[in-house]
Motif scaffolding. Structure first.
Motif, PDB file in Angstrom:
ATOM      1  N   ALA A 124      21.244 -12.687 -73.754  1.00 64.74           N
ATOM      2  CA  ALA A 124      21.414 -12.140 -75.105  1.00 64.74           C
ATOM      3  C   ALA A 124      20.174 -11.358 -75.542  1.00 64.74           C
ATOM      4  CB  ALA A 124      21.720 -13.268 -76.094  1.00 64.74           C
ATOM      5  N   ILE A 125      18.990 -11.923 -75.314  1.00 64.43           N
ATOM      6  CA  ILE A 125      17.753 -11.223 -75.676  1.00 64.43           C
ATOM      7  C   ILE A 125      17.621  -9.942 -74.860  1.00 64.43           C
ATOM      8  CG2 ILE A 125      15.225 -11.355 -75.630  1.00 64.43           C
ATOM      9  CD1 ILE A 125      15.530 -14.377 -76.281  1.00 64.43           C
ATOM     10  N   SER A 126      17.902 -10.023 -73.566  1.00 65.72           N
ATOM     11  CA  SER A 126      17.834  -8.835 -72.706  1.00 65.72           C
ATOM     12  C   SER A 126      18.802  -7.759 -73.156  1.00 65.72           C
ATOM     13  CB  SER A 126      18.118  -9.219 -71.250  1.00 65.72           C
ATOM     14  OG  SER A 126      17.099 -10.030 -70.745  1.00 65.72           O
ATOM     15  N   ALA A 127      20.009  -8.133 -73.536  1.00 64.83           N
ATOM     16  CA  ALA A 127      21.003  -7.147 -73.983  1.00 64.83           C
ATOM     17  C   ALA A 127      20.507  -6.402 -75.219  1.00 64.83           C
ATOM     18  CB  ALA A 127      22.337  -7.829 -74.272  1.00 64.83           C
ATOM     19  N   TYR A 128      19.907  -7.124 -76.157  1.00 63.27           N
ATOM     20  CA  TYR A 128      19.370  -6.488 -77.364  1.00 63.27           C
ATOM     21  C   TYR A 128      18.344  -5.416 -76.985  1.00 63.27           C
ATOM     22  CZ  TYR A 128      16.850  -5.820 -81.737  1.00 63.27           C
ATOM     23  OH  TYR A 128      16.245  -5.249 -82.835  1.00 63.27           O
ATOM     24  N   TRP A 129      17.366  -5.796 -76.156  1.00 69.51           N
ATOM     25  CA  TRP A 129      16.278  -4.882 -75.811  1.00 69.51           C
ATOM     26  C   TRP A 129      16.728  -3.775 -74.855  1.00 69.51           C
ATOM     27  CZ3 TRP A 129      12.112  -4.277 -78.530  1.00 69.51           C
ATOM     28  CH2 TRP A 129      11.739  -5.300 -79.396  1.00 69.51           C
ATOM     29  N   ASN A 130      17.643  -4.084 -73.949  1.00 69.46           N
ATOM     30  CA  ASN A 130      18.142  -3.046 -73.030  1.00 69.46           C
ATOM     31  C   ASN A 130      18.824  -1.918 -73.793  1.00 69.46           C
ATOM     32  OD1 ASN A 130      17.189  -4.371 -70.769  1.00 69.46           O
ATOM     33  ND2 ASN A 130      19.135  -5.355 -70.314  1.00 69.46           N
ATOM     34  N   ARG A 131      19.573  -2.242 -74.829  1.00 66.37           N
ATOM     35  CA  ARG A 131      20.236  -1.208 -75.642  1.00 66.37           C
ATOM     36  C   ARG A 131      19.222  -0.282 -76.311  1.00 66.37           C
ATOM     37  NH1 ARG A 131      23.783  -5.027 -76.714  1.00 66.37           N
ATOM     38  NH2 ARG A 131      22.872  -5.664 -78.675  1.00 66.37           N
ATOM     39  N   LEU A 132      18.026  -0.790 -76.556  1.00 65.64           N
ATOM     40  CA  LEU A 132      16.977   0.016 -77.187  1.00 65.64           C
ATOM     41  C   LEU A 132      16.150   0.802 -76.174  1.00 65.64           C
ATOM     42  CD1 LEU A 132      15.724  -2.549 -79.857  1.00 65.64           C
ATOM     43  CD2 LEU A 132      17.297  -0.631 -80.176  1.00 65.64           C
ATOM     44  N   GLU A 137       5.258  -0.022 -81.271  1.00 65.91           N
ATOM     45  CA  GLU A 137       6.635   0.420 -81.017  1.00 65.91           C
ATOM     46  C   GLU A 137       7.563  -0.778 -80.797  1.00 65.91           C
ATOM     47  OE1 GLU A 137       6.282   2.959 -77.573  1.00 65.91           O
ATOM     48  OE2 GLU A 137       5.708   1.288 -76.296  1.00 65.91           O
ATOM     49  N   SER A 138       7.091  -1.806 -80.109  1.00 63.82           N
ATOM     50  CA  SER A 138       7.909  -3.008 -79.914  1.00 63.82           C
ATOM     51  C   SER A 138       8.101  -3.751 -81.232  1.00 63.82           C
ATOM     52  CB  SER A 138       7.273  -3.929 -78.869  1.00 63.82           C
ATOM     53  OG  SER A 138       7.312  -3.337 -77.599  1.00 63.82           O
ATOM     54  N   ARG A 139       7.043  -3.816 -82.026  1.00 65.15           N
ATOM     55  CA  ARG A 139       7.163  -4.460 -83.343  1.00 65.15           C
ATOM     56  C   ARG A 139       8.190  -3.739 -84.212  1.00 65.15           C
ATOM     57  NH1 ARG A 139       3.225  -8.186 -84.287  1.00 65.15           N
ATOM     58  NH2 ARG A 139       1.571  -8.218 -82.717  1.00 65.15           N
ATOM     59  N   ALA A 140       8.161  -2.417 -84.176  1.00 65.99           N
ATOM     60  CA  ALA A 140       9.117  -1.637 -84.967  1.00 65.99           C
ATOM     61  C   ALA A 140      10.546  -1.878 -84.489  1.00 65.99           C
ATOM     62  CB  ALA A 140       8.770  -0.151 -84.902  1.00 65.99           C
ATOM     63  N   ALA A 141      10.745  -1.945 -83.170  1.00 67.81           N
ATOM     64  CA  ALA A 141      12.086  -2.168 -82.622  1.00 67.81           C
ATOM     65  C   ALA A 141      12.594  -3.576 -82.937  1.00 67.81           C
ATOM     66  CB  ALA A 141      12.078  -1.933 -81.116  1.00 67.81           C
ATOM     67  N   GLU A 167      11.977  -5.139 -85.740  1.00 75.22           N
ATOM     68  CA  GLU A 167      12.063  -5.300 -87.195  1.00 75.22           C
ATOM     69  C   GLU A 167      13.418  -5.806 -87.698  1.00 75.22           C
ATOM     70  OE1 GLU A 167      11.434  -2.610 -91.146  1.00 75.22           O
ATOM     71  OE2 GLU A 167      10.148  -2.210 -89.412  1.00 75.22           O
ATOM     72  N   PRO A 168      14.547  -5.346 -87.175  1.00 71.94           N
ATOM     73  CA  PRO A 168      15.827  -5.890 -87.663  1.00 71.94           C
ATOM     74  C   PRO A 168      15.953  -7.399 -87.464  1.00 71.94           C
ATOM     75  CG  PRO A 168      16.214  -3.872 -86.440  1.00 71.94           C
ATOM     76  CD  PRO A 168      14.764  -4.231 -86.237  1.00 71.94           C
ATOM     77  N   LEU A 169      15.333  -7.933 -86.454  1.00 69.09           N
ATOM     78  CA  LEU A 169      15.381  -9.375 -86.235  1.00 69.09           C
ATOM     79  C   LEU A 169      14.524 -10.106 -87.254  1.00 69.09           C
ATOM     80  CD1 LEU A 169      15.196  -9.427 -82.334  1.00 69.09           C
ATOM     81  CD2 LEU A 169      17.222  -9.647 -83.772  1.00 69.09           C
ATOM     82  N   PHE A 170      13.422  -9.502 -87.691  1.00 69.13           N
ATOM     83  CA  PHE A 170      12.594 -10.086 -88.745  1.00 69.13           C
ATOM     84  C   PHE A 170      13.335 -10.108 -90.072  1.00 69.13           C
ATOM     85  CE2 PHE A 170       8.910  -8.836 -86.077  1.00 69.13           C
ATOM     86  CZ  PHE A 170       8.275 -10.061 -86.055  1.00 69.13           C
ATOM     87  N   LEU A 171      13.999  -9.043 -90.405  1.00 72.12           N
ATOM     88  CA  LEU A 171      14.708  -8.961 -91.671  1.00 72.12           C
ATOM     89  C   LEU A 171      15.764 -10.056 -91.762  1.00 72.12           C
ATOM     90  CD1 LEU A 171      15.082  -5.108 -91.970  1.00 72.12           C
ATOM     91  CD2 LEU A 171      13.417  -6.569 -93.122  1.00 72.12           C
ATOM     92  N   ARG A 172      16.443 -10.269 -90.686  1.00 77.24           N
ATOM     93  CA  ARG A 172      17.475 -11.308 -90.677  1.00 77.24           C
ATOM     94  C   ARG A 172      16.836 -12.699 -90.709  1.00 77.24           C
ATOM     95  NH1 ARG A 172      19.665  -7.039 -87.615  1.00 77.24           N
ATOM     96  NH2 ARG A 172      21.563  -6.320 -88.608  1.00 77.24           N
ATOM     97  N   ALA A 173      15.674 -12.833 -90.088  1.00 77.39           N
ATOM     98  CA  ALA A 173      14.988 -14.134 -90.116  1.00 77.39           C
ATOM     99  C   ALA A 173      14.572 -14.467 -91.542  1.00 77.39           C
ATOM    100  CB  ALA A 173      13.774 -14.116 -89.199  1.00 77.39           C
ATOM    101  N   ALA A 174      14.103 -13.480 -92.298  1.00 77.88           N
ATOM    102  CA  ALA A 174      13.696 -13.722 -93.678  1.00 77.88           C
ATOM    103  C   ALA A 174      14.888 -14.177 -94.504  1.00 77.88           C
ATOM    104  CB  ALA A 174      13.081 -12.447 -94.274  1.00 77.88           C
ATOM    105  N   ALA A 175      16.051 -13.594 -94.273  1.00 78.03           N
ATOM    106  CA  ALA A 175      17.241 -13.986 -95.024  1.00 78.03           C
ATOM    107  C   ALA A 175      17.673 -15.409 -94.663  1.00 78.03           C
ATOM    108  CB  ALA A 175      18.372 -13.001 -94.741  1.00 78.03           C
ATOM    109  N   ARG A 176      17.393 -15.828 -93.428  1.00 77.49           N
ATOM    110  CA  ARG A 176      17.766 -17.160 -92.962  1.00 77.49           C
ATOM    111  C   ARG A 176      17.014 -18.228 -93.735  1.00 77.49           C
ATOM    112  NH1 ARG A 176      15.136 -20.047 -89.039  1.00 77.49           N
ATOM    113  NH2 ARG A 176      16.319 -21.782 -88.242  1.00 77.49           N
ATOM    114  N   LEU A 177      15.772 -17.939 -94.109  1.00 76.64           N
ATOM    115  CA  LEU A 177      14.955 -18.916 -94.830  1.00 76.64           C
ATOM    116  C   LEU A 177      15.405 -18.976 -96.264  1.00 76.64           C
ATOM    117  CD1 LEU A 177      11.501 -17.897 -93.361  1.00 76.64           C
ATOM    118  CD2 LEU A 177      12.975 -19.763 -92.616  1.00 76.64           C
TER     119      LEU A 177
END
Length: 146
Positions: free
Chosen positions: A35-43, A130-134, A136-146
């Motif tokens: 799952a993690i690989s699929a996310y990053w491979n698409r990018l 560049e990796s941090r920017a890519a 970012e969508p996972l961070f935004l969702r993590a913030a909503a989780r809390l």
């Protein structure tokens, strides 16, 4: 359960099952990895520095924790929900849930910590902007989780 987070579809194959017909415990880690690989491979990420869209290509697993909740009792599709719990200078911690395709049943949960390594020295190296920017969508969702 909230619908926040990034979801990846993963497939359980017949040979992922143990003698009792349940998903073998070691295969949960493989599903999370896929799952993690699929996310990053698409990018555009690739483990080959010559073809990767990112200069960060060598991440090593530092820690993996999983808690099993309900057995998976057949081959077929599942979902993995991902988010980033923390990103340090050279490390990242992904939270995850292994779920039924409708996201109603949680089969497993946990986290996976990775360290970014310099390919030449195999020493920790800072995660690029560049990796941090890519991520970012996972961070935004993590913030909503809390």
């Amino acid at each position: 359960m909230t619908d926040e987070g990034h979801y990846e579809s993963v497939h359980v194959h017949f040979d992922d099952l143990d003698l009792m017909g349940l998903l073998h415990n070691s295969r949960y880690a493989l599903l999370v990895e896929r799952a993690i690989s699929a996310y990053w491979n698409r990018l555009g990420w690739s483990p080959d520095p010559a073809t990767s869209a990112f200069k960060d290509v060598s991440f090593a697993v530092r820690e993996f924790k999983i808690t099993y909740r309900t057995p998976v009792a057949k081959a077929g599709e599942l979902a993995v929900r991902l988010w980033i719990e923390n990103m340090g200078n050279s490390s990242v911690v992904y939270g995850f849930l292994v779920l039924s395709p409708d996201h109603e049943t949680t089969y497993a949960e946990g986290y996976r910590a990775l360290v970014n390594l310099d390919p030449a020295t195999l020493r920790p190296t800072p995660i690029s902007a560049e990796s941090r920017a890519a991520a970012e969508p996972l961070f935004l969702r993590a913030a909503a989780r809390l």
